[in-house]
Design an enzyme around this catalytic site. Structure first.
Site, PDB file in Angstrom:
ATOM      1  N   ASP A 535      11.019  43.916   6.016  1.00 28.16           N
ATOM      2  CA  ASP A 535      10.972  42.900   5.092  1.00 28.16           C
ATOM      3  C   ASP A 535      12.333  42.206   4.907  1.00 28.16           C
ATOM      4  O   ASP A 535      13.486  42.808   5.279  1.00 28.16           O
ATOM      5  CB  ASP A 535      10.615  43.311   3.833  1.00 28.16           C
ATOM      6  CG  ASP A 535      10.614  42.242   2.501  1.00 28.16           C
ATOM      7  OD1 ASP A 535       9.901  41.514   2.744  1.00 28.16           O
ATOM      8  OD2 ASP A 535      11.377  42.436   1.626  1.00 28.16           O
ATOM      9  N   GLU A 537      15.538  40.027   2.570  1.00 27.62           N
ATOM     10  CA  GLU A 537      15.641  39.213   1.296  1.00 27.62           C
ATOM     11  C   GLU A 537      16.458  38.014   1.612  1.00 27.62           C
ATOM     12  O   GLU A 537      17.379  38.296   2.721  1.00 27.62           O
ATOM     13  CB  GLU A 537      16.604  40.011   0.480  1.00 27.62           C
ATOM     14  CG  GLU A 537      15.774  41.291  -0.187  1.00 27.62           C
ATOM     15  CD  GLU A 537      14.560  41.055  -0.898  1.00 27.62           C
ATOM     16  OE1 GLU A 537      14.394  39.942  -1.663  1.00 27.62           O
ATOM     17  OE2 GLU A 537      13.471  41.646  -1.169  1.00 27.62           O
ATOM     18  N   GLU A 581      19.303  31.819  -9.205  1.00 29.81           N
ATOM     19  CA  GLU A 581      17.605  32.169  -9.368  1.00 29.81           C
ATOM     20  C   GLU A 581      17.343  33.308  -8.355  1.00 29.81           C
ATOM     21  O   GLU A 581      16.445  34.083  -8.855  1.00 29.81           O
ATOM     22  CB  GLU A 581      16.656  31.132  -9.276  1.00 29.81           C
ATOM     23  CG  GLU A 581      16.988  30.303  -7.712  1.00 29.81           C
ATOM     24  CD  GLU A 581      17.904  29.193  -7.839  1.00 29.81           C
ATOM     25  OE1 GLU A 581      17.821  28.376  -6.905  1.00 29.81           O
ATOM     26  OE2 GLU A 581      18.826  29.109  -8.691  1.00 29.81           O
ATOM     27  N   HIS A 676      11.692  44.407  -4.323  1.00 35.21           N
ATOM     28  CA  HIS A 676      12.762  43.286  -4.067  1.00 35.21           C
ATOM     29  C   HIS A 676      13.979  43.712  -3.570  1.00 35.21           C
ATOM     30  O   HIS A 676      14.859  43.254  -3.566  1.00 35.21           O
ATOM     31  CB  HIS A 676      12.860  42.393  -5.516  1.00 35.21           C
ATOM     32  CG  HIS A 676      11.903  41.621  -5.929  1.00 35.21           C
ATOM     33  ND1 HIS A 676      10.916  40.745  -5.067  1.00 35.21           N
ATOM     34  CD2 HIS A 676      11.247  41.843  -7.000  1.00 35.21           C
ATOM     35  CE1 HIS A 676       9.868  40.298  -5.810  1.00 35.21           C
ATOM     36  NE2 HIS A 676       9.998  40.620  -6.964  1.00 35.21           N
ATOM     37  N   ASP A 681      10.512  47.162  -0.130  1.00 40.26           N
ATOM     38  CA  ASP A 681       9.509  46.610  -0.016  1.00 40.26           C
ATOM     39  C   ASP A 681       8.656  46.975   1.394  1.00 40.26           C
ATOM     40  O   ASP A 681       7.628  47.127   1.534  1.00 40.26           O
ATOM     41  CB  ASP A 681       9.573  44.961  -0.064  1.00 40.26           C
ATOM     42  CG  ASP A 681       9.877  44.479  -1.474  1.00 40.26           C
ATOM     43  OD1 ASP A 681       9.482  45.415  -2.412  1.00 40.26           O
ATOM     44  OD2 ASP A 681      10.205  43.238  -1.565  1.00 40.26           O
TER      45      ASP A 681
END
Length: 721
Positions: A535, A537, A581, A676, A681
């Site tokens: 995964d 980010e 964000e 996250h 993940d």
């Protein structure tokens, strides 16, 4: 048949049932009526067609809504219940069908939950019995784990294909210290279950050691082990001992191997200490030589001139005292410098001389196509030697003879001479000069395209032997004579041999011993493949608009088991500011990624980590898009097959409302920790994927090709980034 197709067929049938009888009746009346009657019918019916069509359309819509309601309540409800039943039967025992829909479906759901509850009670009883039966086995496994963790040596167990089946923490730490290049970014060399040992150690040396062990097993030798020295990528020297793992249940007299155990020791520092000690001893020798000369002169003068003046005598006595003091200080300094060093030598083992010659003959015939014969061989003569380097030296001499003199045949002779053995390499027809032999002796060895940093002189010196060139004028032949130490092997009694052969180490009995191939074959069963579940980010959700990777996390699945300890977890400096964000979601800040390796360093390390495995990710199209956009910059291409748990969920649970990772994990009874974060993940996705494998098998999806084809047929496969 697909549920949507059945719904469409139902709608068509409804339309036919509503309009068909009226149309057929009107046609029959029209066909039987005469002209005046037909005109009268037209006058009566045409003004009312609009009302009739409106009522028919309204009735069709009402009927369509009724069918849609019944279809969703009964057909889709039962399909959803079927998916839930498969979850309860395979992936998640605690999952229960939600009683919803019409009363009949609710009753069926309740009965299903009751049956599941009864089944769980029976399975709990079976699990208790299995747990009791496995208690002793688990105790043995725990003892093995404790033993392996406490061993001071690095231990690696492999099958015959070189796939790693077991390794201890010492091995992981040792190979991590040797890591260089891209593997150093991930914190260690690529050691792991299912990986190839040949990515760490030289294949040719292991193959040679296996050949030596097989010969000893074939001859019934009690000590069927092999030792060799090899160099790691960073130039570190490793001493390796290879011990065979014998096949289980083999009742034949010839013992066959199913794998081997390697014990690995880094001897670089020991050899450096020995070299330093030799330099110190040389310095001691050179320094003492001058002092001894001065003492000799002073003593000689004192003896030759007994009547010399007192002042002169005192001067000579002072010279002697000073030189003795200097020698004493020099000796104390020397002893202080290497008093704590260990004596590390080139590892030699007892090996039959005929085995060395046989191995050299096979290699010469395979590599050089040069015939060879033996003469005057003492078959009972044991040598103290390092077989790989010695065989390579013999082949290197044969290669030079063939290259320079085009000899037609090579002969070998082996005879004892006191505590030494004479190994002669003989050829006919061409003589050579002493200068040529000196060059061959001191240059690095070569056999075809294979080279070694060692010279013939290095190998002979480390054996404590000698080598020279001679000419037999009477026989018109020339030969190289290798003088090697003779070994007296330890005797093993028949009782001891029989006792050892009956012992079966329980901890060698792994499923991976039977694995013969780990290549990515699209028609290979899913349960037999190795996977890297990963995964990423990122700074945002738009890879084509400049968003970058800030973290990569991955874990390996081998032999249908997730290896939590063999993971990849690296932060990446995106070389740009993070979006606020995004920080609120993954919790990674600018300070955390600043100064971390950039994508140019991390991506090659991740590529090495997932080599020879199938990639797995949730919403893999998103992550793969980021990797693909870095191909031109880094030169790293991920060409292996990719599976997506989002698409596989759509295949398995087409009637479920959501295919988000959290909802899938909830259905499968998986708790997500570290959501996250890339590694968190990846771990959750790996658990989800393992739970999906038996569900896919129930649907007849058992190979990698079938899984990929089924995934591409889903609606979500159309999404592009």
């Amino acid at each position: 048949m697909n549920a949507r197709i059945r719904f469409a067929i139902s709608v068509v049938i409804l339309g036919l049932l509503m309009t068909g009888p009226f149309v057929i009746t009107a046609l029959l009346i029209w066909a039987g009526a005469k002209a005046p009657e037909r005109a009268l019918l037209v006058q009566l019916i045409v003004p009312h067609l609009t009302l009739g069509a409106t009522m028919t359309t309204f009735g069709f819509i009402v009927g369509l809504l009724v069918i849609r309601y019944l279809f969703r309540q009964y057909v889709q409800g039962l399909l959803k219940m079927g998916e839930s039943l498969r979850l309860m039967l395979t992936a998640n025992r605690n999952f229960r069908v939600v009683p919803e829909g019409p009363p009949e479906v609710r009753q069926l759901a309740a009965a299903t939950n009751d049956l599941a509850q009864q089944r769980d009670g029976l399975m709990d009883d079976v699990d208790k019995q299995i747990a009791t039966a496995k208690a002793s086995l688990e105790e043995e496994k725990n003892r093995l784990a404790a033993l392996m963790s406490e061993l001071a040596q690095a231990v690696v167990v492999c099958n015959l294909d070189g796939r790693i089946l077991l390794y201890n923490s010492r091995a992981r730490l040792q190979f991590r210290a040797l890591a260089q290049g891209s593997t150093a970014v991930a914190g260690g060399a690529l050691i792991g279950l299912g990986r190839s040992i040949f990515s760490i150690l030289e294949r040719s040396q292991i193959d040679h050691a296996l050949e030596v062990v097989r010969q000893r097993l074939h001859k019934g030798s009690g000590a069927a082990i092999a030792n060799f020295v090899t160099s790691a990528r960073g130039g570190q020297l490793l001493r390796v001992q290879l011990v065979p793992v014998l096949a289980i249940g083999d009742e034949s007299s010839t013992r066959e191997m199913s794998g081997y155990v390697l014990t690995v020791e880094n001897i670089t520092r020991s050899l450096e200490q020995e070299s330093r000690r030799d330099q110190v001893l040389q310095s001691l020798t050179d320094g003492s030589r001058g002092s001894l000369a001065n003492i000799r002169v002073a003593v000689g003068n004192l003896l030759d001139y007994p009547d010399m003046e007192a002042t002169v005598r005192e001067r000579f006595v002072g010279i002697i005292a000073d030189e003795v003091e200097r020698m004493s200080q020099r000796l104390d300094q020397t002893m202080s410098e290497f008093a704590d060093s260990l004596k590390t030598r080139w590892p030699l083992e007892d090996v039959l001389g005929i085995d060395i010659i046989a191995a050299a003959q096979r290699r010469i015939e395979e590599k050089l196509a040069l015939p060879s014969k033996t003469e005057e061989i003492d078959e009972a003569l044991w040598l103290r030697a390092e077989s790989f380097s010695l065989v390579f030296s013999i082949c290197g001499l044969a290669f030079r003879l063939l290259e320079h003199y085009q000899i037609k045949e090579l002969r070998f002779r082996l005879q004892p001479f006191g505590n030494l053995a004479y190994l002669d390499i003989i050829w006919a027809g061409h003589s050579m000069s002493s200068e040529t032999f000196y060059t061959w002796e001191t240059e690095p060895m070569q056999v075809g395209a294979e080279t070694s940093p060692l010279s013939l002189r290095d190998v002979i010196d480390r054996h404590g032997g000698e080598v020279w060139y001679e000419r037999d004028k009477a026989a018109h032949r020339d030969f190289f004579r290798l003088v090697l130490p003779i070994a007296i092997p330890e005797t093993v009694t028949a009782a001891e041999t029989a006792e050892e052969s009956d012992v079966r180490p329980e901890y060698y009995d792994f499923d991976l011993f039977d694995f013969s191939d780990q290549s990515i074959d699209l028609d290979r069963p899913l349960v037999d493949l190795s996977y890297t579940v990963f995964d990423t980010e990122t700074t945002g959700l738009e890879p084509a608009e400049g968003d970058e990777i800030i973290q990569i996390g991955a874990v390996r699945i081998v032999n249908n088991r997730m290896l939590r300890q063999e993971n990849f977890d690296e932060l990446v400096d995106p070389e740009r500011l993070l979006r606020p964000e995004g920080v609120r979601i993954h919790g990674i800040t600018d300070d955390m990624v600043r100064g971390q390796p950039n994508i140019d360093a991390v991506l090659p390390a991740f590529h090495d980590f997932c080599a020879d495995t199938v990639l797995v990710a949730h919403n893999a199209a998103f992550d793969m898009r980021f990797l693909q956009l870095k191909e031109e910059r880094t030169g790293v291409v991920f060409s292996q097959p990719v599976l997506d748990t989002l698409l596989l969920s759509a295949v398995l649970h087409a009637n479920q409302d959501s295919h988000q990772l959290e909802r899938i994990a909830e259905r499968l009874g998986i708790t997500i920790e570290g959501r996250h974060s890339a590694l968190g993940d990846a771990l959750a996705t790996a658990e989800v994927f393992l739970k999906m494998l038996p569900l896919l098998a129930q649907m007849g999806i058992v190979t990698l090709r079938q899984a990929i084809e089924a995934s591409q047929k889903t609606y979500f496969a159309r999404v592009k980034y």
